[in-house]
Design a protein around this motif. Sequence first.
Motif: not given
Length: 233
Positions: A69-71, A98-107, A116-119
């Motif tokens: 909603a904010k984006i 919608n994001f530039a970063w994801a900080h919590a990848i553990d899998r 695969d889903q990055r446009p």
Amino acid sequence: MPTDSTPSIADALDRVRDRIAQAAQAANRDPADITLVAVSKTKPVDRVRDALDHGQRDFGENYLQDALAKIGALTEREPLWHFIGDIQSNKTRDIASNFAWAHAIDRFKIARRLSDQRPEGLAPLNLCIQVNIDGEASKSGLAPDAVVELADQIVELDHVRLRGLMTIPAPRDDEAGQRKPFAALRDLMQRLNDRGHALDTLSMGMSTDLEAAIAEGATHVRVGTDIFGARDH
């Protein structure tokens, strides 16, 4: 509007930026090398807009629907959005879009879905592996000895870029104690780089311990309470 007892977003940002600058100076570092991620989760869009008006560009969100909603409301302002919460499979498409970063990848499964889903047409999504540096049962993240395998897998993906490591250590009261887990994360990143990775990001440090994190090499500090106040429910 802020009251006499509620500081403005501008004043709060200035205070946090001063803390970052002083911590960087004490560590013989350039403050420009440290990115302040303003954790805007649960906060209304007008407060994010206030922060944007005062020069803040990077914002961290944990809750996807609130973030979207904010984006959507701030597309003309071009903030840089960081997803800093746990990621379930049903969230990957919206995060990848919608994001530039994801900080919590553990899998690896999640990293692969994000890739695969990055446009097409967007830069690779920047990723950090979350490390459970203190081995807390209540927290997400990989044990340090499991990080190498995941890092080696992620770098083979086409539409994400592994940038570094993230951690949320157990709370500690003194700065010397706070520094130990941050130093361990820094050392872990160095070991990965010695294996041929080109990592440049340590996402660590929050309102209560950013000085200790900067002393040990933090490149991104995630600050919510000291900018926006206590969490809104």
